[in-house]
Design a protein around this motif. Sequence first.
Motif, PDB file in Angstrom:
ATOM      1  N   LEU A  53       0.811  -1.223   0.000  1.00 33.83           N
ATOM      2  CA  LEU A  53       0.000   0.000   0.000  1.00 33.83           C
ATOM      3  C   LEU A  53       0.844   1.272   0.000  1.00 33.83           C
ATOM      4  O   LEU A  53       0.328   2.366   0.268  1.00 33.83           O
ATOM      5  N   LYS A  54       2.104   1.151  -0.322  1.00 35.15           N
ATOM      6  CA  LYS A  54       2.994   2.317  -0.297  1.00 35.15           C
ATOM      7  C   LYS A  54       2.502   3.419  -1.234  1.00 35.15           C
ATOM      8  O   LYS A  54       2.535   4.613  -0.879  1.00 35.15           O
ATOM      9  N   ASN A  55       2.055   3.045  -2.436  1.00 37.80           N
ATOM     10  CA  ASN A  55       1.576   4.051  -3.390  1.00 37.80           C
ATOM     11  C   ASN A  55       0.381   4.827  -2.843  1.00 37.80           C
ATOM     12  O   ASN A  55       0.270   6.044  -3.049  1.00 37.80           O
ATOM     13  N   LYS A  57      -0.317   5.297   0.374  1.00 43.40           N
ATOM     14  CA  LYS A  57       0.153   6.133   1.473  1.00 43.40           C
ATOM     15  C   LYS A  57       0.791   7.415   0.931  1.00 43.40           C
ATOM     16  O   LYS A  57       0.636   8.491   1.520  1.00 43.40           O
ATOM     17  N   THR A  58       1.486   7.276  -0.196  1.00 45.71           N
ATOM     18  CA  THR A  58       2.094   8.455  -0.818  1.00 45.71           C
ATOM     19  C   THR A  58       1.027   9.410  -1.320  1.00 45.71           C
ATOM     20  O   THR A  58       1.181  10.638  -1.239  1.00 45.71           O
ATOM     21  N   ILE A  60      -1.825  10.093  -0.043  1.00 36.39           N
ATOM     22  CA  ILE A  60      -2.436  10.856   1.045  1.00 36.39           C
ATOM     23  C   ILE A  60      -1.681  12.147   1.310  1.00 36.39           C
ATOM     24  O   ILE A  60      -2.280  13.181   1.658  1.00 36.39           O
ATOM     25  N   SER A  61      -0.378  12.116   1.143  1.00 36.77           N
ATOM     26  CA  SER A  61       0.452  13.303   1.411  1.00 36.77           C
ATOM     27  C   SER A  61       0.842  14.058   0.147  1.00 36.77           C
ATOM     28  O   SER A  61       1.612  15.019   0.218  1.00 36.77           O
TER      29      SER A  61
END
Length: 293
Positions: A53-55, A57-58, A60-61
Amino acid sequence: MKKARGRSGFLAVCIAPAVILFFVFMILPTLNVFRMSLFEKGAYSPNETFVGLKNFKTLISDTNFIRSMQNMILLIVVTIVTFAFALVFAGILSREQIRGQNFFRIIFYIPNILSVVVIAGIFSAIYKPENGMLNSIIGLFHKMENPILWKGESLVIVSLIIAMIWQAIGYYMVMYMASMASVPKSLYESAGLDGAGRLVQFFQITIPLIWTNIRTTLTFFIISTINMAFLFVKAMTSGGPNGASEVSLSYMYGQKDAGLYGYSMAIGVVIFIFSFALSALVNKVTEREPLEF
């Protein structure tokens, strides 16, 4: 029994090509978008790295992505004005005896048959700061020291909204006119005898009886606006100036072109979920018992 089986087999053979094509060109690519959103991959590289889920999470910011989503939501919400105008014009052309009704119907519908590129060219000329039609008209009544930048950072979204409303209003107007034509005139005559005016008849008779069509077009409008916003942005502004007119789909394509393929797929997943959830919400909010006549 054999006849029933033969019929079922014939129907299966008829629908099989459509089902196969739908699965190959719609279902599989959609599933692949979800899969690729969990990977880190360059646009032209065969190598894939699972990142979970790194993409997301990116995202969101990512202030640029958040801004593009805000612009898309604004275009969806504000251009609902299209429905108000389409309903009013459909009501006038359906019920009022106006000379040249067919002419007005054609004029209103013409923008819908033009390509987005043509419409973008027309409005780009209208918005031109130096000698565009809009600034020229304003200049007749008010002397401007500096031309208004209609595609500038502060007004570009408003300019896109105007172009999108102009393009879509005729399509929905024609759809509503078709629905209004099926409403019995006797209902209006009875309401008129009871003292109901045109405005009351419109809201108490016309709107309730074509509500099913309004619900359908509203859902279709939300989905199509997401796509049309992308087309107008690419044709008129390319996301500028300084990303002020960027929408989520154009931002997704920009990330893909920058080589962030997995990240762009994550954006695609968010857009898919957002559009599906918004459509379901609109269907739920506008749900009501159908009226019969």
